[in-house]
Design an enzyme around this catalytic site. Structure first.
Site, PDB file in Angstrom:
ATOM      1  N   ILE A 142      12.012  -7.883 -28.696  1.00  0.00           N
ATOM      2  CA  ILE A 142      10.636  -8.329 -28.505  1.00  0.00           C
ATOM      3  C   ILE A 142       9.720  -7.216 -28.002  1.00  0.00           C
ATOM      4  O   ILE A 142       8.511  -7.432 -27.871  1.00  0.00           O
ATOM      5  CB  ILE A 142      10.572  -9.517 -27.527  1.00  0.00           C
ATOM      6  CG1 ILE A 142      11.224  -9.161 -26.186  1.00  0.00           C
ATOM      7  CG2 ILE A 142      11.236 -10.740 -28.139  1.00  0.00           C
ATOM      8  CD1 ILE A 142      11.106 -10.258 -25.135  1.00  0.00           C
ATOM      9  N   GLY A 143      10.253  -6.051 -27.726  1.00  0.00           N
ATOM     10  CA  GLY A 143       9.411  -4.964 -27.242  1.00  0.00           C
ATOM     11  C   GLY A 143      10.160  -3.663 -27.187  1.00  0.00           C
ATOM     12  O   GLY A 143      11.398  -3.621 -27.213  1.00  0.00           O
ATOM     13  N   GLY A 145       9.628   0.651 -25.607  1.00  0.00           N
ATOM     14  CA  GLY A 145       8.853   1.672 -24.922  1.00  0.00           C
ATOM     15  C   GLY A 145       9.542   3.006 -25.075  1.00  0.00           C
ATOM     16  O   GLY A 145      10.542   3.133 -25.783  1.00  0.00           O
ATOM     17  N   VAL A 150      13.376  -4.094 -25.175  1.00  0.00           N
ATOM     18  CA  VAL A 150      13.435  -5.389 -24.506  1.00  0.00           C
ATOM     19  C   VAL A 150      13.865  -6.432 -25.526  1.00  0.00           C
ATOM     20  O   VAL A 150      13.305  -6.514 -26.624  1.00  0.00           O
ATOM     21  CB  VAL A 150      12.078  -5.779 -23.895  1.00  0.00           C
ATOM     22  CG1 VAL A 150      12.210  -7.103 -23.140  1.00  0.00           C
ATOM     23  CG2 VAL A 150      11.568  -4.689 -22.959  1.00  0.00           C
ATOM     24  N   LYS A 165      15.798  -5.919 -20.413  1.00  0.00           N
ATOM     25  CA  LYS A 165      15.345  -4.561 -20.705  1.00  0.00           C
ATOM     26  C   LYS A 165      16.553  -3.634 -20.656  1.00  0.00           C
ATOM     27  O   LYS A 165      17.267  -3.579 -19.647  1.00  0.00           O
ATOM     28  CB  LYS A 165      14.289  -4.115 -19.693  1.00  0.00           C
ATOM     29  CG  LYS A 165      13.746  -2.717 -19.923  1.00  0.00           C
ATOM     30  CD  LYS A 165      12.628  -2.379 -18.948  1.00  0.00           C
ATOM     31  CE  LYS A 165      11.365  -3.151 -19.274  1.00  0.00           C
ATOM     32  NZ  LYS A 165      10.196  -2.675 -18.468  1.00  0.00           N
ATOM     33  N   ASP A 260       1.794   0.203 -10.158  1.00  0.00           N
ATOM     34  CA  ASP A 260       1.363   0.342 -11.552  1.00  0.00           C
ATOM     35  C   ASP A 260       0.647  -0.925 -12.016  1.00  0.00           C
ATOM     36  O   ASP A 260       0.864  -1.396 -13.125  1.00  0.00           O
ATOM     37  CB  ASP A 260       2.587   0.626 -12.440  1.00  0.00           C
ATOM     38  CG  ASP A 260       2.200   1.085 -13.842  1.00  0.00           C
ATOM     39  OD1 ASP A 260       1.098   1.656 -14.004  1.00  0.00           O
ATOM     40  OD2 ASP A 260       2.981   0.860 -14.774  1.00  0.00           O
TER      41      ASP A 260
END
Length: 452
Positions: A142-143, A145, A150, A165, A260
């Site tokens: 789903i993701g 980086g 993820v 993750k 962050d």
């Protein structure tokens, strides 16, 4: 926020996946999100001819197929995708939606005269079998980086839909870096607040992949909402940031800083009363993550790196020791953007932007956006958060929450005697004494890293 208000978990009865909380417009205008129900798209596709289905996939209008087919190169540096060339890993690929079978290979759509080359996918159920044996069932990705992928997942021990993750191995081969990640993850795991994304587990797989088990957040991020809507109405902003301030107040009392805070880390779920229910993600994790591939890297005395400082406090840009007040400055930046659609300070150059954060006063919301109906009390709250000196901001997040509650109830706000930044006198001007030697400081920090 009333304690009885809960967020909704709408699950599709047909596929068992979460339903993304937006209104459907048309198949072509909808983005099919990985990890969410796409039953409507499957029904719409069933009415199309195979050639039209293929055409839509090639045009990228059905992003689900592209996301499902994109090669997982998590292990590229670890030689997992041994059969995949580097060009194939970096390019977009898609599974032909007219083909009902997907046996784990990616069929590249392109020149039909050239045979498609299969690309091996990273399968976490295989590569992290020891983690799967703990009761986790990895589903679709789903993701992604620069440091991790993820995956949506389910667990036989946890009722909620999860997000796991999986970090690259190489950045955490350094035992000190891994230990710091583990400590922050364990601390986050101990936190329990309605508006903080839960962290359920952390570990290291037998093959050396660190993994983090979190809530799957079934809603858009604030960044998506700002991008789609331009800016948010005042009542909605007040409601959202009452919850954000409450969550930060809890975290700060537990001696945890976010470090962050930005719109992409604030998720807006549905609540039982149809309002936004906030969930904040990645609390504290930014402290230990290395940031490869960025043009400019700043470094704190503890060796922490960070990149583009769009939401960073002056003290964070200078690499000074942080306090809860740094999160409050970031909160002010996010509120400013949510109310106006613009950042208080901006630059395409990260070093220049960091210099602005340290030395330049932003214009107040009511001065810069006179066409927007922003109450003066709310403007004062945001501008007080954006003061350069930590001692001139709110003393704690709880005070921000109380001020926002007063605005919501139509009562006059009570700010401390410290004058909030208005940006009227020095807006757009540089030259703060705090910025003296700023660029030299950046050079010294980067030089200090290269000399190690």
């Amino acid at each position: 926020m009333d304690s009885e208000i809960k967020f909704l978990r709408e699950i599709c009865s047909q596929c068992g996946k979460p339903v993304f909380p937006v209104k459907r417009v048309s198949p072509d205008s909808m983005t099919i999100r990985p990890g969410f129900c796409a039953c409507f798209a499957e029904r719409d596709l069933s009415n199309l001819q195979p050639n039209e289905r293929k055409k839509r996939a090639e045009q990228g209008s059905l992003n689900a197929f592209i996301n499902q087919g994109e090669a997982d190169n998590l292990g590229e540096e670890d030689e997992i995708s041994e059969t995949a060339a580097s060009k194939e890993n970096s390019s977009k690929s898609a599974v032909d939606p007219s083909d009902d079978k997907d046996e784990g290979l990616i069929i590249k759509l392109g020149n039909p005269s050239q045979p498609a080359k299969p690309v091996r996918r990273f399968d976490p159920n295989v590569e992290l079998k020891d983690v799967a044996d703990l009761g986790y069932l990895f589903q679709e990705r789903i993701g992604k980086g620069s440091l991790s992928y993820v995956y949506q997942a389910k667990s036989r021990n946890i009722e909620n839909v999860l997000a796991i993750k999986i970090f690259h191995r190489k950045p955490f081969e350094n035992k000190r870096t891994f230990k710091r990640l583990e400590q922050e993850a364990r601390r986050a795991q101990e936190l329990d607040h309605a508006h903080l994304a839960s962290v359920y587990d952390f570990g290291l797989s037998n093959k050396g992949y660190p993994f983090l088990v979190m809530d799957f957040l079934a809603g858009p991020s604030l960044a998506e909402v700002i991008k789609n809507e331009g800016f948010l109405d005042v009542p909605r902003v007040v409601d959202i940031f009452i919850q954000v301030a409450e969550a930060l107040d809890y975290a700060h009392k537990e001696n945890m800083l976010h470090r962050d805070l930005k719109p992409s880390n604030i998720y807006l779920l549905k609540s039982t009363d149809k309002r936004d229910f906030v969930k904040i993600s990645d609390l504290g994790i930014a402290k230990v993550l290395p940031n490869p591939g960025r043009e400019t890297k700043y470094m704190t005395p503890e060796g922490e790196e960070f990149g583009n400082p769009s939401y960073m406090s002056p003290e964070q840009c200078l690499g000074e020791k942080l306090s809860p007040s740094s999160d409050l400055y970031s909160l002010g930046c996010v509120m400013y953007e949510a109310l106006s659609g613009k950042l208080p300070l901006s630059s395409s150059n990260p070093v220049r932007l960091a210099f602005k954060q340290v030395s330049e006063e932003p214009k107040s919301l009511t001065m810069r956006f006179q066409d927007l109906d922003i109450p003066e009390d709310l403007n004062q709250v945001v501008m007080k958060l954006l003061n350069k000196k930590p001692e001139d901001r709110f003393a704690k997040s709880g005070e921000v929450k109380e001020a926002l509650l007063a605005i919501k109830q139509g009562k006059p706000i009570k700010l401390s005697k410290t004058k909030p930044a208005t940006g009227d006198k020095n807006a757009g001007q540089s030259g703060s004494k705090n910025s003296k030697g700023f660029f030299q400081g950046i050079i010294d920090k980067v030089k200090g890293k290269t000399d190690k």
